[in-house]
Scaffold this motif. Sequence first.
Motif: not given
Length: 126
Positions: A22, A95, A116, A118-119
Amino acid sequence: QVQLVESGGGLVQAGGSLRLACAASGRTFSIYAMGWFRQARGKDREFVATITWSGARTAYADSVKGRFTISRDNAKNTVYLQMNSLKPEDTAVYYCAADLHTRVVLPTTPGTYDYWGQGTQVTVSS
């Protein structure tokens, strides 16, 4: 504003491994903690793991303890989720999220996070 972009998802057989990443950008200096959550089809989003931006503290869901490891590389503004011994029930969209508020207890509920990604899909075949 903080922007988050996940990567590393895919299809893997049961017992295999994946590493999710991430990457954070923007006002990263304001991040207190980074978390990973997952949401399987038809289910609520659930907590997986979290880490303070300093890396000093971590927390895991019972379902992933001993199999998943969360870590961070502050030089790259990136948080990782190493997933080993994957099971079909780990299949979900994963996520990452950023929490900008200093807390005594590490945040484990979705509502406490401010930003957050976008997954990324993780599928574990049996």
